[in-house]
Scaffold this active site. Structure first.
Site, PDB file in Angstrom:
ATOM      1  N   GLU A  25       0.953  -1.343  -0.048  1.00  0.00           N
ATOM      2  CA  GLU A  25       0.005   0.148   0.054  1.00  0.00           C
ATOM      3  C   GLU A  25       0.973   1.272   0.098  1.00  0.00           C
ATOM      4  OE1 GLU A  25      -2.381  -0.704   3.506  1.00  0.00           O
ATOM      5  OE2 GLU A  25      -1.020   0.219   4.803  1.00  0.00           O
ATOM      6  N   ARG A  48      -2.709  -7.720  13.150  1.00  0.00           N
ATOM      7  CA  ARG A  48      -2.674  -6.770  14.329  1.00  0.00           C
ATOM      8  C   ARG A  48      -1.755  -7.472  15.423  1.00  0.00           C
ATOM      9  NH1 ARG A  48      -7.853  -6.711  15.850  1.00  0.00           N
ATOM     10  NH2 ARG A  48      -8.449  -5.441  14.496  1.00  0.00           N
TER      11      ARG A  48
END
Length: 322
Positions: free
Chosen positions: A120, A198
Site C-alpha cells: 500500500e 494486528r
C-alpha cells in the site's frame, strides 16, 4: 457502450480509532462519530462499490467488470488479474492511533487466506501538529527481540516514529510493521486485500468492553525485522505536469497539481485510470461524458478511453493506473 467517468457511493467503515473528518471535510454521508474509512473503489467480498452517477447508477463495479472486462480494466490487467479489480482505494481518518500491524506478502497471503498480499501507499492530506506514523523498526531486531518486546510491553521502543505533514507520501511494502497515528487524514492506495495482522493495540477495548484480537503468531513469519529507510517517497511537484510518485508491480501513482486545463493521451494506456482529488476541484472528461470531482472524491476512467481532459482552475490529483 457508454463508459463515462464513474463515481461510486462511498462505503463507510466505523473504526474504534475513527473520527468525523470524512464527514466534516469531505461531506461523506456519515452519521457516526467514529468513521475511520471511506472505501472509494472496492470489489472486496461484501463491500462492492456501486455506481452513483449517470445511467449506470446502482450498477456494481463487479457487474461492470464482468460485462466489460477489457473495455473497463484493459487487456493487460485482465491477463494478470482476471475479472478481479486489483486495487482498493480509501480515505482514512485516524482520530486515534491505529493498531501496530503488518501485512503478508502475496505468497503467504495466498497460502493462508487465498488472497493477495497487501502492498500500500499513503498520501497525507491533513495532519494535526505533531502527528506521526509508525514505519518499520529503528534498528535491526531478531525475532526473539521482537517477541520479548511484546512480553515486556516495550514494542514501541523498537519502532521508528515519523512526523508527517500535508503532501508527505509513504510506500508500505509487505512485511513492514506500521501504524497511522492520531490526527492523520490520508488517501490510501493498496492491493485488493483486507488481510491485516494486528500485533499491538495499546490494550484498548471495543464498545463491548473486549480487547481486540491480536494476530501475534500469524505475524511472526510476515514481519521484516530489518531497519530499512525505504518508506518515504520523494517526488517532483512540477505544476501542470505528470509527476511519478510510486511505480510498483501492483499500481502506479502520479501526482498532478494543476491550475489550468490539462489533457492526457491515454490511447496507449492499457489500464483503467483512477483520479483521487486531494485538493481543489476539477471536471474530468472522456469521450463518453464528464464528472465533477472535489477534495475527497474519486472517479474511475475506463481503459477504452482515448484521452482524458481535466478542466480546472486549481486541483491536486493522484492518478492511479496498473
Amino acid at each position: 457502450m457508454n463508459l463515462y467517468p464513474l463515481k461510486f457511493n462511498p462505503i463507510l467503515k466505523e473504526r474504534l480509532w475513527g473520527g468525523t473528518k470524512l464527514k466534516d471535510l469531505f461531506g461523506k454521508p456519515s452519521t457516526s462519530e467514529i468513521t475511520g474509512e471511506s472505501w472509494e473503489l472496492s470489489t472486496v467480498k461484501d463491500d462492492i462499490s456501486i455506481v452513483s452517477n449517470g445511467e449506470l447508477a446502482s450498477t456494481s463495479l463487479q457487474e461492470l467488470i464482468d460485462k466489460y472486462p477489457v473495455e473497463l480494466l484493459g487487456k493487460s490487467v485482465v491477463d494478470r488479474f482476471g475479472t478481479e479489480f486489483p486495487i482498493l482505494i480509501k480515505f482514512i481518518d485516524a482520530k486515534q492511533d491505529l493498531s501496530i500491524q503488518v501485512h503478508p506478502n502475496d505468497a503467504l497471503a495466498k497460502e493462508r487466506h487465498n488472497s493477495f498480499g497487501k502492498t500500500e501507499m499513503w498520501y497525507i492530506m491533513d495532519a494535526d501538529p505533531g502527528a506521526e506514523l509508525v514505519v518499520g523498526f529503528n534498528k535491526d531486531v531478531s525475532k526473539t527481540d521482537y517477541r520479548q518486546s511484546l512480553t515486556n510491553d516495550t514494542l514501541l521502543e523498537l519502532l521508528h516514529h515519523e512526523k508527517v505533514h500535508e503532501g508527505d507520501t509513504f510506500f508500505i511494502n509487505t512485511g513492514k510493521i506500521h501504524a497511522i497515528g492520531a490526527g492523520v487524514l490520508l488517501a490510501e492506495i493498496q492491493q485488493t486485500s483486507d488481510i491485516t495482522y494486528r500485533v499491538f493495540d495499546f490494550n484498548r477495548k471495543d464498545k463491548e468492553g473486549n480487547l481486540r484480537e491480536l494476530h501475534t503468531e500469524l505475524a511472526l513469519e510476515a514481519i521484516d525485522y530489518k531497519k530499512k529507510d525505504d518508506f518515504k517517497v520523494g517526488y517532483s511537484k512540477k505544476m501542470n505536469s505528470v509527476n511519478t510518485m510510486v511505480d510498483c508491480p501492483y499500481f502506479k501513482t502520479n501526482f498532478l497539481e494543476l491550475d489550468k486545463n490539462f489533457t492526457i493521451d491515454t490511447n496507449n494506456r492499457d489500464s483503467f485510470t483512477i483520479y483521487m482529488c486531494v485538493d481543489g476541484r476539477a471536471l474530468i472528461e472522456n469521450e463518453f461524458g464528464k464528472v465533477s470531482l472535489q477534495k475527497g472524491e474519486t472517479t474511475l476512467i475506463a481503459a477504452m478511453s482515448q484521452k482524458i481532459i481535466i478542466d480546472t482552475e486549481g486541483a491536486k490529483l493522484l492518478e492511479v493506473t496498473i
